[in-house]
Design a protein around this motif. Structure first.
Motif, mmCIF file in Angstrom:
data_model
loop_
_atom_site.group_PDB
_atom_site.id
_atom_site.type_symbol
_atom_site.label_atom_id
_atom_site.label_comp_id
_atom_site.label_asym_id
_atom_site.label_seq_id
_atom_site.Cartn_x
_atom_site.Cartn_y
_atom_site.Cartn_z
ATOM 1 N N ALA A 251 32.706 55.031 54.518
ATOM 2 C CA ALA A 251 34.129 54.128 54.883
ATOM 3 C C ALA A 251 33.734 52.680 54.560
ATOM 4 C CB ALA A 251 34.285 54.478 56.432
ATOM 5 N N VAL A 252 32.496 52.255 54.993
ATOM 6 C CA VAL A 252 32.313 50.659 55.040
ATOM 7 C C VAL A 252 32.503 49.955 53.597
ATOM 8 C CG1 VAL A 252 30.619 48.878 55.324
ATOM 9 C CG2 VAL A 252 30.910 50.448 56.907
ATOM 10 N N PRO A 253 31.934 50.852 52.604
ATOM 11 C CA PRO A 253 32.017 50.109 51.212
ATOM 12 C C PRO A 253 33.836 50.249 50.907
ATOM 13 C CG PRO A 253 30.541 51.668 50.921
ATOM 14 C CD PRO A 253 30.935 51.921 52.440
ATOM 15 N N THR A 254 34.565 51.352 51.137
ATOM 16 C CA THR A 254 35.877 51.464 50.867
ATOM 17 C C THR A 254 36.651 50.604 51.814
ATOM 18 O OG1 THR A 254 35.264 53.708 50.386
ATOM 19 C CG2 THR A 254 37.658 53.297 50.487
ATOM 20 N N MET A 255 36.275 50.224 53.053
ATOM 21 C CA MET A 255 36.974 49.521 53.838
ATOM 22 C C MET A 255 37.152 47.934 53.152
ATOM 23 S SD MET A 255 36.324 50.183 57.942
ATOM 24 C CE MET A 255 34.644 50.255 57.719
ATOM 25 N N ILE A 256 35.894 47.702 52.329
ATOM 26 C CA ILE A 256 35.780 46.439 51.936
ATOM 27 C C ILE A 256 36.778 46.393 50.612
ATOM 28 C CG2 ILE A 256 34.316 44.604 50.776
ATOM 29 C CD1 ILE A 256 31.994 45.669 52.578
ATOM 30 N N SER A 257 36.428 47.393 49.705
ATOM 31 C CA SER A 257 37.164 47.450 48.492
ATOM 32 C C SER A 257 38.656 47.511 48.704
ATOM 33 C CB SER A 257 36.835 48.919 47.742
ATOM 34 O OG SER A 257 36.820 50.104 48.304
ATOM 35 N N ALA A 258 39.155 48.330 49.796
ATOM 36 C CA ALA A 258 40.456 48.421 49.916
ATOM 37 C C ALA A 258 41.202 47.007 50.208
ATOM 38 C CB ALA A 258 41.016 49.231 51.154
ATOM 39 N N SER A 259 40.353 46.099 50.919
ATOM 40 C CA SER A 259 41.024 44.663 51.134
ATOM 41 C C SER A 259 40.798 43.772 49.904
ATOM 42 C CB SER A 259 40.020 44.117 52.257
ATOM 43 O OG SER A 259 38.639 43.854 51.738
ATOM 44 N N ILE A 260 40.240 44.286 48.854
ATOM 45 C CA ILE A 260 40.322 43.483 47.598
ATOM 46 C C ILE A 260 41.663 43.431 47.135
ATOM 47 C CG2 ILE A 260 39.577 43.531 45.134
ATOM 48 C CD1 ILE A 260 36.940 44.515 46.332
ATOM 49 N N VAL A 261 42.622 44.456 47.240
ATOM 50 C CA VAL A 261 43.908 44.117 46.600
ATOM 51 C C VAL A 261 44.752 43.128 47.405
ATOM 52 C CG1 VAL A 261 46.239 45.420 46.986
ATOM 53 C CG2 VAL A 261 44.402 46.713 46.406
ATOM 54 N N GLN A 262 44.505 42.961 48.826
ATOM 55 C CA GLN A 262 45.181 41.771 49.717
ATOM 56 C C GLN A 262 44.259 40.481 49.185
ATOM 57 O OE1 GLN A 262 47.874 42.058 51.166
ATOM 58 N NE2 GLN A 262 47.996 39.908 52.060
ATOM 59 N N LEU A 263 43.042 40.540 48.909
ATOM 60 C CA LEU A 263 42.440 39.359 48.658
ATOM 61 C C LEU A 263 42.856 38.870 47.336
ATOM 62 C CD1 LEU A 263 38.895 40.186 49.664
ATOM 63 C CD2 LEU A 263 40.120 38.401 50.642
ATOM 64 N N ASN A 264 43.247 39.582 46.453
ATOM 65 C CA ASN A 264 43.720 39.315 45.014
ATOM 66 C C ASN A 264 44.926 38.630 45.138
ATOM 67 O OD1 ASN A 264 41.969 40.130 43.025
ATOM 68 N ND2 ASN A 264 42.464 42.224 43.253
ATOM 69 N N THR A 265 46.027 39.009 46.104
ATOM 70 C CA THR A 265 47.068 38.430 46.548
ATOM 71 C C THR A 265 47.069 37.077 46.940
ATOM 72 O OG1 THR A 265 48.118 40.612 46.970
ATOM 73 C CG2 THR A 265 49.296 38.700 47.945
ATOM 74 N N ILE A 266 46.014 36.987 47.877
ATOM 75 C CA ILE A 266 45.799 35.469 48.437
ATOM 76 C C ILE A 266 45.200 34.809 47.401
ATOM 77 C CG2 ILE A 266 44.247 34.210 49.895
ATOM 78 C CD1 ILE A 266 44.523 36.777 51.858
ATOM 79 N N ILE A 267 44.360 35.226 46.414
ATOM 80 C CA ILE A 267 43.861 34.424 45.169
ATOM 81 C C ILE A 267 45.035 34.145 44.464
ATOM 82 C CG2 ILE A 267 42.545 34.764 43.051
ATOM 83 C CD1 ILE A 267 40.707 36.384 44.643
ATOM 84 N N ILE A 268 45.882 34.915 43.929
ATOM 85 C CA ILE A 268 47.202 34.487 43.397
ATOM 86 C C ILE A 268 47.958 33.509 43.913
ATOM 87 C CG2 ILE A 268 49.314 35.193 42.358
ATOM 88 C CD1 ILE A 268 47.685 38.061 41.607
ATOM 89 N N THR A 269 48.120 33.528 45.207
ATOM 90 C CA THR A 269 48.908 32.397 45.891
ATOM 91 C C THR A 269 48.054 31.340 46.148
ATOM 92 O OG1 THR A 269 49.607 34.505 47.462
ATOM 93 C CG2 THR A 269 49.983 32.254 48.367
ATOM 94 N N GLY A 270 46.982 31.393 46.066
ATOM 95 C CA GLY A 270 46.205 30.086 46.145
ATOM 96 C C GLY A 270 46.184 29.203 44.788
ATOM 97 N N PHE A 271 46.932 30.018 43.825
ATOM 98 C CA PHE A 271 47.058 29.206 42.525
ATOM 99 C C PHE A 271 48.458 28.759 42.437
ATOM 100 C CE2 PHE A 271 43.240 31.173 41.402
ATOM 101 C CZ PHE A 271 42.350 30.313 40.686
ATOM 102 N N THR A 272 49.235 28.657 43.450
ATOM 103 C CA THR A 272 50.581 28.259 43.313
ATOM 104 C C THR A 272 50.934 26.663 43.490
ATOM 105 O OG1 THR A 272 50.954 28.861 45.628
ATOM 106 C CG2 THR A 272 51.396 30.475 44.151
ATOM 107 N N GLY A 273 49.820 26.247 43.744
ATOM 108 C CA GLY A 273 49.982 24.742 44.055
ATOM 109 C C GLY A 273 50.657 24.006 42.559
ATOM 110 N N GLY A 274 51.430 23.056 42.609
ATOM 111 C CA GLY A 274 52.107 22.325 41.264
ATOM 112 C C GLY A 274 53.115 23.301 40.784
#
Length: 543
Positions: A251-274
């Motif tokens: 479970a532990v590796p997959t709990m981390i990997s599943a969060s990557i989808v949301q982390l990618n969304t946050i990363i993309i949102t972080g580039f919305t400046g400008g």
């Protein structure tokens, strides 16, 4: 004297029953997910109607979800798919449910306590977390997002409990009990938006409270559906149990990997400046659209496949494992490939049909959202491959592979966002730079899909076959779809009413999809008729 039974047919009966049952389960999942996504679209539509467009309230509303959603994915989302469902499915297959339930009970107890603590911390630390992550946004947007997240964090706890119930029901292959819960949740969310939504800061917080109440209702519904299976649950903190430790290692590796989808969304949102105001709303709207076919077809096929694939692998049926994965990949792609083509060809009309219900929704918002959607079209196909292969790795217990590829995807997303956003803004306008954000995600998805496929196929016993010929035929069918849509687009039809616009969109989409199906029939693609044949066989057998 009667004729002896055909032994080959008798031997095939269990396989036929299994195949028909999976087809019916997939059909129910598709129906449930279609209703869920449809009501989800209503949610997005009413957000725009109630909160407006390109303003502080709507941006803060969307931002308020991102950190609570990350907590959910990080602590729970992947563990259910990677651990609970396969573990119980394998225990059922081996006739060892008591041992399986002991390990799962400990896992549920531990995760519930962790999630309670994480939810409490999230509520306490929101005022500190949001300014740190979204420093490029205005202070008012960040402050309102932090306040709304405090009301949304308890939602994460209820969604976790509902997800645990769903994971248990899926292990028992009771997909009809889980298919329609998300629709009930979305309807409750829509009601919350209609009752509380206004263009005021307090309305955003009140709506968030209503959404948390909707999650509580969702959990109670799923708990009721799983009440018989949950009789085997026993509260336990015996963390030294060998089965629990094995489950935790999955479970532990997959709990981390599943969060990557949301982390990618946050990363993309972080580039919305400008960018211009409303870019977060446009990104979210485009994401909602492309995830409609992915969330219906890929998720339905993959979710139904997981327990059966786990059971076959546990029984050392490697041929059955290989065949099931290959069929699941082809069946999912057979539907997501034309969906991506339709979104590409009709992107402007799709965005306008879904989101333009008031004059306040500007043409520039429509154009920006459609441009972002164009970049996401490849992700519809690539993420289908990623999801199905991730499910396959979960089924065979190799959860570290999705984790490593997911971590790589975060790095690639950030690098490609930086390059493509700046390239687009240097060569053209900020809107083209927004295309770079979604295109970065699609390119990352393609690379991830290639890596997952290559790693999985190293085991020749489990590697699916005949995918190359299928891809070639599907591309030909896709070409026919695009030709039909662009040919129909030439017709001098320009309806002004909303009903007329929706009808014209349906006509063009139906014509394109019809062309795709006719091309598939001409090339005798098995995926065209397999699902209908299996449902018919299931009905005949039941009769």
């Amino acid at each position: 004297m009667g004729q002896p039974a055909d032994q080959s047919k008798l031997g095939n009966e269990p396989r036929i029953k299994r195949t028909a049952s999976m087809a019916l389960a997939t059909f129910l999942m598709i129906v449930g997910l279609t209703l869920s996504k449809g009501t989800g679209f209503l949610r997005e539509i009413f957000i725009g109607i109630q909160f407006g467009f390109n303003n502080i309230q709507v941006d803060a509303f969307y931002l308020g979800f991102q950190i609570p959603d990350l907590f959910f994915q990080l602590l729970v989302g992947g563990s259910i798919q990677a651990a609970i469902t396969p573990t119980l499915a394998r225990a059922i297959e081996r006739g060892d449910q008591k041992r399986g339930w002991r390990s799962v009970s400990i896992f549920i107890t531990v995760m519930t306590m962790i999630m309670l603590a994480a939810t409490t911390l999230g509520m306490l630390l929101s005022d500190w977390i949001f300014p740190l992550i979204y420093s490029a946004k205005t202070r008012e947007i960040v402050s309102l997002a932090a306040q709304s997240s405090k009301a949304l964090f308890p939602q994460v706890f209820f969604m976790m409990l509902a997800a645990l119930c769903i994971g248990i029901l899926n292990a028992y292959k009771k997909f009809s009990s889980t298919a329609f819960g998300p629709t009930i949740y979305n309807i409750c969310v829509v009601i919350s938006i209609l009752v509380f939504g206004k263009q005021t800061n307090q309305a955003v917080i009140n709506t968030a409270i209503g959404i948390t109440a909707s999650a509580a209702i969702y959990f109670l519904l799923q708990f009721f559906m799983a009440r018989r299976e949950l009789k085997s649950f026993r509260l336990s903190l015996d963390i030294h149990d060998e089965g629990f430790r094995e489950l935790l290692s999955l479970a532990v590796p997959t709990m981390i990997s599943a969060s990557i989808v949301q982390l990618n969304t946050i990363i993309i949102t972080g580039f919305t400046g400008g960018f211009n105001d409303g870019i977060i709303q446009s990104l979210n709207n485009a994401k909602t659209i492309w995830q409609l076919p992915y969330g219906i077809f890929a998720v339905a096929v993959g979710s139904v496949m997981l327990p059966s694939l786990s059971a076959r692998f546990a029984a050392n049926d490697y041929k059955g494992t290989r065949v099931l994965l290959g069929k699941s990949l082809r069946n999912a792609l057979f539907l997501t490939i034309p969906s991506a083509g339709l979104l590409l060809a009709l992107r402007l009309d799709v965005v306008q049909a879904i989101f333009k219900w008031k004059a306040s929704y500007s043409l520039s918002s429509r154009d920006t959202t459609a441009l972002i959607l164009m970049g996401y079209c490849l992700a519809v196909i690539a993420q289908t491959v990623v999801f199905i292969y991730n499910q396959a790795f979960y089924a065979i217990g190799k959860t570290k592979v999705p984790l490593l590829t997911g971590a790589l995807s975060m790095l690639l997303t950030a690098v490609l966002c930086l390059i493509l956003k700046n390239l687009g803004m240097l060569t053209s306008t900020s809107e083209v730079g927004a295309l770079g954000l979604s295109l970065a995600y699609s390119l990352t998805s393609i690379i991830t899909a290639i890596i997952l496929s290559s790693v999985y196929r190293k085991n020749r016993q489990l590697a699916p076959r005949s995918l190359g010929a299928f891809i070639v035929r599907s591309c030909i069918c896709l070409g026919v779809l695009l030709l039909v849509v662009y040919a129909v687009n030439v017709l001098p039809v320009d309806p002004q009413s909303k009903i007329g616009q929706l009808a014209w969109l349906a006509v063009r989409g139906g014509a394109g999809f019809g062309g795709y199906l006719l091309a598939a029939r001409a090339m005798q693609m098995k995926e065209l008729s397999s699902f209908v044949d299996r449902i018919r066989r299931r009905k005949n057998h039941a009769a």
